[in-house]
Design an enzyme around this catalytic site. Structure first.
Site, PDB file in Angstrom:
ATOM      1  N   ASP A  67       0.840  -1.201   0.000  1.00 52.11           N
ATOM      2  CA  ASP A  67       0.000   0.000   0.000  1.00 52.11           C
ATOM      3  C   ASP A  67       0.873   1.248   0.000  1.00 52.11           C
ATOM      4  O   ASP A  67       2.095   1.174  -0.165  1.00 52.11           O
ATOM      5  CB  ASP A  67      -0.957  -0.015   1.195  1.00 52.11           C
ATOM      6  CG  ASP A  67      -0.263   0.190   2.532  1.00 52.11           C
ATOM      7  OD1 ASP A  67       0.942  -0.148   2.632  1.00 52.11           O
ATOM      8  OD2 ASP A  67      -0.912   0.672   3.480  1.00 52.11           O
ATOM      9  N   ASP A  97       3.125  -0.629   4.694  1.00 56.57           N
ATOM     10  CA  ASP A  97       2.946  -1.485   5.875  1.00 56.57           C
ATOM     11  C   ASP A  97       1.971  -2.634   5.611  1.00 56.57           C
ATOM     12  O   ASP A  97       1.914  -3.583   6.384  1.00 56.57           O
ATOM     13  CB  ASP A  97       2.528  -0.688   7.112  1.00 56.57           C
ATOM     14  CG  ASP A  97       1.184   0.007   6.981  1.00 56.57           C
ATOM     15  OD1 ASP A  97       0.627   0.053   5.864  1.00 56.57           O
ATOM     16  OD2 ASP A  97       0.685   0.533   8.005  1.00 56.57           O
ATOM     17  N   ARG A  98       1.235  -2.575   4.497  1.00 54.85           N
ATOM     18  CA  ARG A  98       0.318  -3.656   4.146  1.00 54.85           C
ATOM     19  C   ARG A  98       0.865  -4.460   2.976  1.00 54.85           C
ATOM     20  O   ARG A  98       1.727  -3.990   2.235  1.00 54.85           O
ATOM     21  CB  ARG A  98      -1.066  -3.102   3.793  1.00 54.85           C
ATOM     22  CG  ARG A  98      -1.698  -2.333   4.932  1.00 54.85           C
ATOM     23  CD  ARG A  98      -3.105  -1.872   4.608  1.00 54.85           C
ATOM     24  NE  ARG A  98      -3.595  -1.012   5.670  1.00 54.85           N
ATOM     25  CZ  ARG A  98      -4.856  -0.969   6.089  1.00 54.85           C
ATOM     26  NH1 ARG A  98      -5.764  -1.763   5.546  1.00 54.85           N
ATOM     27  NH2 ARG A  98      -5.214  -0.151   7.052  1.00 54.85           N
TER      28      ARG A  98
END
Length: 582
Positions: A299, A303-304
């Site tokens: 993302d 962090d995703r």
């Protein structure tokens, strides 16, 4: 040069309450006079003096529109508030996990260590002049500010009358690595621009066996694709995957960070990562080109993560369970064992089954990475995850998208280390199906209803809470929708007592728990900048290995029907379909 400190009069601005992910609003809101400054000063005022005066702070983010202006403002306010030095990633770029790593790991040439950070990101939300901006503060452990601090920040925003700023401090050239030195009323003030990737890459190399992964990526049988969605992950992708691990440059997709994320929505799911999804053979039209063996996306602030195999989607809930099940053998960092595992409440119970089988400590926490951070700081948790494409470990105090990709590559490399010259590699799909055969499968989906009228969303949730007082009424509604769905045996609002600090978090999601282990969960999400997002989570557990190969949406169709009727979704929201299905 010597700078002066100015006191600028201001007035409180409504709506500056930071959530678990910080403060997120449209850019047009942040560029209002004093808006950003009020929030930054309120943060300084919420911290203890030793965390500000003489301190070292990190200021960087995902590079979205308005970041460069915001960095200059925060540098000038830091100087005025007595901060000793500010560290800025080159071009203002640092992924959220890299900020956490820098706070925890980086040591300045003078021995200085960071005590906190302003992170400029709205995570997976779009960027650009008409889109979203965000800011959050992370503490000395590298994790998000706890509720006690964010509550103080909010209270301060309601009473603030002035902020401090060094208006005559020149703008810093954040495109060039180096140190700028200044003097002020309280002494020396430095701004250091440093390489965005070095500290993070060093940490990853201490966790994973890069040589083993390199052998996998060099195999003619293994193909790989990584999509940064024009987010900050692009600042790390070339360094890690190409330079360190030997992947082909052509393996990288949308890896140039852009202020508007190339006009796209930097959310790594099957809806928004369209180019990667098509390349991996999961698009609506068949491609004549053979898809890569492994694909992943990040993302906006990296962090995703989303993990894909060839024509195969790995749910985030399965992903964290599979990483936990294989970590000790496949990842050197965990070779001595796992301290424990944890998941957010809406995440499927796939991790619970692994924890039970491996006799690991297990924790179910509210949504919000700070809850995992408490467990990690207490030495209770090694690996954790949430269904919203967030996975991580105790190497930092944020979820970490690149870490998750390296974890999967490590598992693939371990499973194939004796097989690189064989006829066929063990694939992502093989690993997932093997996992289901051992632990069972948790059929799982999430329906997101985005930008719903906030009043309608609250009314729906209030209706569900009231409905929970009568199991008979609930089950009458369930059977009226589908007679083949089992009865609800428990209905509640999830409440969590933190085993570390004893704090209690209430109203963390509305749950309907069924006799056969199925679950329906309803939550309001605070990650958008306008309106409300209703998230509906639907889960069904299947232990019979002959029934674990069904299509997920087909298997869950009866529960979906029940959920929509039970909640009166159409009546309350006017929505006949979700915005996103994952």
């Amino acid at each position: 040069m010597v700078f002066k400190v100015s006191k600028v009069s201001t007035t409180p601005i409504d709506g500056q309450k930071p959530g678990t992910s910080g403060l997120r609003k449209k850019v047009k809101v942040f560029i209002q006079p004093h808006y950003l400054q009020n929030f930054v000063q309120s943060t300084f005022n919420a911290l203890t003096p030793e965390k500000v005066r003489g301190a070292t702070l990190v200021v960087s983010g995902d590079g979205r529109y308005f970041s460069k202006d915001a960095i200059q403002i925060i540098i000038k306010m830091s100087a005025a508030n007595g901060v000793r030095r500010v560290w800025v990633g080159q071009n203002g770029l640092l992924s959220t996990p890299a900020v956490s790593a820098v706070i925890r790991e980086r040591v300045g040439v003078d021995g200085s260590k960071a005590t906190g950070a302003f992170i400029l990101t709205a995570s997976h939300n779009p960027g650009g002049p008409h889109e979203d901006f965000g800011i959050k503060y992370n503490m000395e452990n590298g994790g998000p500010a706890p509720e006690a601090i964010t509550d103080k920040i909010f209270e301060n925003t309601k009473t603030i009358t002035e902020y401090l700023i060094a208006e005559d401090l020149p703008n810093i050239d954040i495109s060039t690595i180096g140190v700028a030195n200044f003097s002020g009323p309280e002494g020396q003030f430095d701004v250091e621009v440093f390489d965005s990737a070095s500290d993070y890459v060093k940490l990853m190399k201490s966790i994973f066996d890069f040589e083993l992964i390199r052998k996998l990526l060099s195999s003619s049988k293994f193909t790989f694709c990584y999509d940064a969605l024009h987010g900050v992950a692009g600042a790390y992708a070339h360094r890690i995957f190409v330079e360190e691990l030997g992947a082909q440059e052509s393996s990288l997709l949308n890896c140039v960070p852009k202020e508007d994320f190339g006009g796209g929505h930097p959310d790594p799911n099957l809806t928004y990562a369209k180019e990667l999804v098509a390349r991996m053979g999961l698009g609506k039209s068949d491609s004549a080109v053979d898809p890569p063996e492994f694909g992943a996306a990040a993302d906006g602030d990296a962090d995703r993560n989303m993990i894909l195999g060839k024509r195969f989607f790995v749910t985030p809930s399965d992903s964290v369970a599979i990483i936990a099940a294989n970590a000790v053998n496949a990842i050197p960092y965990f070779s001595s064992g796992l301290k424990g595992v944890a998941r957010s409440m809406p995440t499927s119970a796939a991790l619970d089954v692994v924890a039970k089988n491996l006799n690991l400590k297990f924790f179910e926490v509210p949504t919000g990475w700070k809850f995992f951070g408490n467990l990690m700081d207490a030495g209770l948790c090694s690996i954790c995850g949430e269904e919203s494409f967030g996975t991580g470990s105790d190497h930092i105090r944020e979820k970490d998208g690149v870490w998750a990709v390296l974890a999967w590559l490590s598992i693939l490399a371990f499973k194939n280390k004796e097989n690189l010259n064989g006829d066929k590699l063990v694939t992502v799909e093989d690993i997932v199906r093997q996992h289901w055969a051992i632990y069972g499968r948790h059929y799982y989906t999430r329906y997101d209803y985005e930008n719903v009228d906030a009043g309608a969303a609250k009314d729906l949730m209030a209706y569900l809470v009231k409905l929970q007082s009568s199991l008979d009424e609930i089950n009458s509604s369930v059977k009226g929708a589908r007679s083949d769905v089992s009865n609800v045996v428990n209905a509640d609002e999830f409440e969590y007592k933190d085993p570390v600090d004893g704090s209690v978090s209430k109203h963390q999601g509305i749950r309907f728990l069924f006799e056969d282990g199925s679950r329906l969960v309803f939550r309001l999400s605070g990650t958008g900048s306008e309106g409300a997002t209703i998230r509906l989570y639907i889960e069904q557990y299947e232990k019979d290995s002959s029934k674990t190969g069904r299509d997920s949406q087909e298997a869950l169709a009866p529960l979906v029907e029940v959920a929509l009727k039970l909640s009166k979704m159409l009546e309350f929201t006017g929505r006949s379909a979700p915005t996103v299905i994952t």
